[in-house]
Design an enzyme around this catalytic site. Structure first.
Site, PDB file in Angstrom:
ATOM      1  N   SER A  76      -7.548   9.471  -3.531  1.00  0.00           N
ATOM      2  CA  SER A  76      -7.553   9.869  -5.086  1.00  0.00           C
ATOM      3  C   SER A  76      -8.900  10.607  -5.587  1.00  0.00           C
ATOM      4  O   SER A  76      -9.693  10.348  -4.891  1.00  0.00           O
ATOM      5  CB  SER A  76      -7.574   8.446  -5.848  1.00  0.00           C
ATOM      6  OG  SER A  76      -6.411   7.817  -5.269  1.00  0.00           O
TER       7      SER A  76
HETATM    8  N1  SAH Z   1      -6.291   3.883  -2.679  1.00  0.00           N
HETATM    9  C1  SAH Z   1      -6.429   5.003  -1.626  1.00  0.00           C
HETATM   10  C2  SAH Z   1      -5.409   6.200  -1.998  1.00  0.00           C
HETATM   11  C3  SAH Z   1      -4.057   5.507  -1.913  1.00  0.00           C
HETATM   12  S1  SAH Z   1      -3.019   6.593  -1.466  1.00  0.00           S
HETATM   13  C4  SAH Z   1      -7.935   5.515  -1.416  1.00  0.00           C
HETATM   14  O1  SAH Z   1      -8.713   5.004  -2.086  1.00  0.00           O
HETATM   15  O2  SAH Z   1      -7.856   6.356  -0.501  1.00  0.00           O
HETATM   16  C5  SAH Z   1      -1.298   5.780  -1.677  1.00  0.00           C
HETATM   17  C6  SAH Z   1      -1.328   4.824  -0.460  1.00  0.00           C
HETATM   18  O3  SAH Z   1      -0.393   3.964  -0.661  1.00  0.00           O
HETATM   19  C7  SAH Z   1      -0.782   5.383   0.944  1.00  0.00           C
HETATM   20  O4  SAH Z   1      -1.735   5.349   2.022  1.00  0.00           O
HETATM   21  C8  SAH Z   1       0.508   4.998   1.145  1.00  0.00           C
HETATM   22  O5  SAH Z   1       0.857   4.580   2.699  1.00  0.00           O
HETATM   23  C9  SAH Z   1       0.187   3.721   0.444  1.00  0.00           C
HETATM   24  N2  SAH Z   1       1.676   3.002   0.203  1.00  0.00           N
HETATM   25  C10 SAH Z   1       3.008   3.584  -0.178  1.00  0.00           C
HETATM   26  N3  SAH Z   1       3.885   2.702  -0.464  1.00  0.00           N
HETATM   27  C11 SAH Z   1       3.025   1.542   0.011  1.00  0.00           C
HETATM   28  C12 SAH Z   1       3.715   0.249   0.331  1.00  0.00           C
HETATM   29  N4  SAH Z   1       5.058  -0.089  -0.240  1.00  0.00           N
HETATM   30  N5  SAH Z   1       3.093  -0.810   0.556  1.00  0.00           N
HETATM   31  C13 SAH Z   1       1.614  -0.414   0.830  1.00  0.00           C
HETATM   32  N6  SAH Z   1       1.240   0.864   1.028  1.00  0.00           N
HETATM   33  C14 SAH Z   1       2.049   1.703   0.448  1.00  0.00           C
END
Ligand code: SAH
Length: 216
Positions: A63
């Site tokens: 992000s």
């Molecule tokens: N917080 C992260 C950015 C997240 S991007 C950072 O600091 O870099 C969103 C993430 O959510 C992705 O890695 C994706 O794989 C995960 N994601 C999406 N759906 C999900 C679910 N149902 N359970 C766990 N992770 C999930």
């Protein structure tokens, strides 16, 4: 990059955070303490100190730092809190949470992302984070309830199991929206009498998906 250039970029990085509304002192200190550089590998590593979302493995994104700051600020974390993050991604957000909370659990559906994030947590000696592979929409029943929950992928509605795993007095921050284009960051507060919602700002996150991911 020379040490001077890195120092310069880090100053600009903190300045950008403040100018976009990240004003909480503890949050700014945590973001100063956690170097975003190691969380970005490959081609985009040189852009780690820009206030931009960047691509990471498995087709996901780390992000935008100012959004990380605003979400962290919205959670109003206390040092005794147990926090759940859904969407580990690079691990950057979890690392920042770990500086503010007692204990952080972070879940991602991509095993590879969890493995890479763990390596960085170990290298940074962030011992109060537990990173788990799983579908985070169901939360972590074994560790529940949580004082704070942060979802970093967009859901159509705040997932029911997560609301159920939030303590009374707890706060959850979650991007909500039915498409990629229109999403809103929502803060949910749980009280004795129910749930109270407020809308914080428009955002754009990758979607919250079901089940485990195929690592790429
Ligand atoms: N917080 C992260 C950015 C997240 S991007 C950072 O600091 O870099 C969103 C993430 O959510 C992705 O890695 C994706 O794989 C995960 N994601 C999406 N759906 C999900 C679910 N149902 N359970 C766990 N992770 C999930």
């Amino acid at each position: 990059m020379t040490d001077d250039e890195i120092a310069q970029r880090k100053m600009q990085f903190l300045y950008a955070l403040r100018s976009k509304g990240v004003t909480d002192k503890a949050v700014l200190e945590a973001m100063e303490a956690i170097d975003r550089g190691p969380f970005i590998r490959g081609l985009f590593a040189a852009r780690a100190y820009e206030d931009m979302p960047l691509p990471i493995a498995c087709g996901q994104t780390i992000s935008q730092p100012s959004v990380v700051g605003l979400m962290t600020q919205a959670l109003q974390i206390s040092p005794r809190d147990k926090v759940l993050e859904v969407g580990t991604g690079s691990g950057y957000q979890a690392a920042i949470l770990s500086k503010l909370a007692r204990r952080v659990y972070t879940v991602d559906r991509h095993r590879r992302l969890v493995r890479q994030a763990r390596e960085i947590f170990d290298a940074m000696n962030l011992t109060n984070i537990t990173a788990i592979t799983g579908d985070g929409s169901f939360g972590l029943p074994d560790q529940a309830p949580f004082d704070r929950i942060l979802v970093t992928a967009a859901a159509e509605d705040p997932p029911g199991p997560l609301l159920a795993q939030l303590k009374v007095g707890g706060i959850m921050v979650v991007p909500v929206g039915q498409s990629d284009a229109v999403q809103s960051l929502i803060r949910v507060r749980k009280s004795e009498t129910g749930l109270e919602y407020d809308e914080l700002r428009p955002v754009r996150f990758v979607p919250l998906l079901e089940g485990l991911g195929k690592d790429t």
